[in-house]
Design an enzyme around this catalytic site. Structure first.
Site, PDB file in Angstrom:
ATOM      1  N   ASP A 193       4.020  -4.595   4.042  1.00 26.60           N
ATOM      2  CA  ASP A 193       5.479  -4.713   4.014  1.00 26.60           C
ATOM      3  C   ASP A 193       5.971  -6.039   4.594  1.00 26.60           C
ATOM      4  O   ASP A 193       6.871  -6.677   4.034  1.00 26.60           O
ATOM      5  CB  ASP A 193       6.133  -3.543   4.766  1.00 26.60           C
ATOM      6  CG  ASP A 193       5.519  -3.267   6.131  1.00 26.60           C
ATOM      7  OD1 ASP A 193       4.627  -4.035   6.566  1.00 26.60           O
ATOM      8  OD2 ASP A 193       5.922  -2.277   6.774  1.00 26.60           O
ATOM      9  N   HIS A 201       0.831  -1.207   0.000  1.00 27.26           N
ATOM     10  CA  HIS A 201       0.000   0.000   0.000  1.00 27.26           C
ATOM     11  C   HIS A 201       0.865   1.257   0.000  1.00 27.26           C
ATOM     12  O   HIS A 201       2.073   1.220   0.290  1.00 27.26           O
ATOM     13  CB  HIS A 201      -0.935   0.006   1.207  1.00 27.26           C
ATOM     14  CG  HIS A 201      -0.221  -0.028   2.528  1.00 27.26           C
ATOM     15  ND1 HIS A 201       0.412   1.065   3.063  1.00 27.26           N
ATOM     16  CD2 HIS A 201      -0.022  -1.039   3.408  1.00 27.26           C
ATOM     17  CE1 HIS A 201       0.958   0.746   4.218  1.00 27.26           C
ATOM     18  NE2 HIS A 201       0.721  -0.529   4.457  1.00 27.26           N
TER      19      HIS A 201
END
Length: 461
Positions: free
Chosen positions: A339, A71
């Site tokens: 992540d 994102h």
């Protein structure tokens, strides 16, 4: 969330409200790009690899594309721990109301900016993308569509996304960049829950693994390592900044909060005076703090990294095999995630061979020259791209790009150029000892280790 009713004038308004990113903070201008060394809170940038060309290799045709996309830049997440919006909002209030007793009479006090500072972190915006984050994903979608245009010959494209709002919104802006207002007709979204119900289809790694969560695997070790390193790298900063306060001794959490205010203000307004509080070496040590955490969590210092990343790699391998066997004609695959999941996948692919469970990163010093740098591999809007080519020799070759920079694969030979070009022949890539367990059995390994239940959702990575 979909943008079906959004029109191009709205996007123009958003883009127009986003100022250009500064490439350096004022203090380190032309010498050190602080914003690229904030761990996984860094701005998007290409990593510093060996300078391999990302152009399509001569005499080869692109046949398949896999996108694993993080994102965009965001607000702090919800909650009251030190990295969360609630805690940082309290720090903002304390700086404004004098609870942090700044002594403005001290010459050269670097906190002088607080006098006119306007805080930007608002708990009501927790978890939400920043305006820059929206623009990042729109631009990436546009660039991907332009670069791989030959592969876009389907009527509808499957978009796999972790179900958290900021990930879904990122996927939405990305597809808006690819297709514009046609995205409503051209996309089919597959939402993956961020809990155990996702099973091996997870795009949220450890969150789908009951065993990992219930046994709190790696938590004690990670906490111990970070505590040891924290005292080493934060104590000198406390000593240096303490004279700028009246009858107050900074804590480790205070200093950390200044780092996070720096990072999130960059994410929200592209610059921050808090960044000027730190020297380049202090920022590098803050970056190392992130690298330690990721490395011991589900990265190369964890025995569970191949388990967490292996299911994605197994699905990737099946897709690569299918096109070479001419059993699948799907050419583009999209997955939007976090992540931690991308980092686990890259670990399981063998990207960080200098760090292992037996030879982890040290907690007592920063070795500087190590591979697993979260700033480079998983900054905001970071991505892992897998390309499959068919070349003039009729063989298939695989290549990875990290944030659009070719990753130098070294464990499976070379491409048709017979030189270090980042490419590996498909069978050599799939059967390399580095990743063969994941490419052949990643899903089964995940299910067994996590005691996961098979799901009915079919996800195409």
């Amino acid at each position: 969330m979909r943008l079906y009713s959004f029109s191009l004038w709205f996007f123009a308004l958003v883009v127009g409200s986003v100022s250009a990113r500064v490439s350096d903070s004022e203090t380190f201008k032309n010498t050190f790009n602080l914003q690229e060394h904030l761990g996984s809170l860094s701005i998007y940038h290409e990593p510093y690899f060996a300078g391999l060309s990302s152009k399509f290799p001569e005499s080869c045709e692109i046949r398949q594309l896999h996108i694993l996309q993080r994102h965009g830049s965001r607000n702090p997440t919800a909650g009251d721990s030190i990295t969360n919006a609630g805690y940082l909002a309290q720090v903002q209030d304390q700086l404004i109301n004098g609870t942090f007793p700044i002594n403005y009479t001290v010459p050269g006090n670097p906190f002088q900016f607080i006098k006119s500072w306007v805080p930007v972190i608002n708990p009501s915006n927790a978890d939400k993308l920043s305006s820059s984050g929206r623009l990042e994903l729109f631009e990436m979608g546009r660039e991907i569509f332009s670069r791989y245009n030959k592969l876009f010959d389907s009527d509808v494209y499957e978009i796999n996304t972790a179900a958290q709002d900021r990930v879904v919104e990122s996927a939405t802006w990305y597809t808006y960049g690819m297709f514009g207002e046609e995205m409503a007709n051209k996309t089919k979204y597959i939402y993956l829950a961020e809990d155990e119900t996702a099973g091996a289809n997870t795009l949220s790694g450890h969150k789908a693994c009951n065993v990992y969560n219930e046994k709190k695997i790696n938590q004690k070790k990670t906490k111990h390592v970070l505590s040891e390193w924290e005292e080493i790298f934060l104590s000198p900063i406390k000593t240096r900044l303490n004279p700028y306060f009246s009858d107050y001794n900074l804590t480790n959490d205070d200093v950390r909060s200044f780092f996070y205010l720096c990072a999130f203000e960059v994410a929200l307004k592209d610059e921050s005076d808090f960044c000027s509080l730190f020297t380049p070496s202090e920022v590098i040590n803050f970056e190392y703090d992130y690298d330690l955490k990721f490395s011991f969590h589900t990265g190369p210092a964890s025995e569970w990294s191949s388990i967490m990343g292996g299911a994605y790699i197994h699905n990737l391998a099946e897709s690569l095999r299918s096109i070479s066997n001419e059993t699948n004609h799907q050419k583009t695959f999209f997955a939007f995630t976090h992540d931690t999941h991308i980092f686990a996948v890259e670990t399981a692919l063998g990207f960080f061979p200098d760090i292992t469970h037996e030879n982890p990163l040290p907690a007592t010093f920063n070795p500087y020259t190590y591979s697993a740098k979260t700033s480079s591999f998983v900054p905001f809007a970071g991505n892992l791209i897998t390309e499959l080519f068919q070349c003039q020799d009729q063989k298939y070759y695989v290549r990875h790009l990290v944030n659009q920079q070719v990753f130098p694969l070294t464990d499976c030979g070379y491409g048709p150029s017979h030189s270090s070009d980042g490419m590996c022949e498909l069978s050599a890539y799939l059967n390399s000892p580095v990743r063969v367990n994941s490419t052949n059995n990643g899903t089964n390994i995940f299910n067994a280790a996590c005691e996961a239940q098979p799901t009915n959702v079919t996800v195409h990575y």
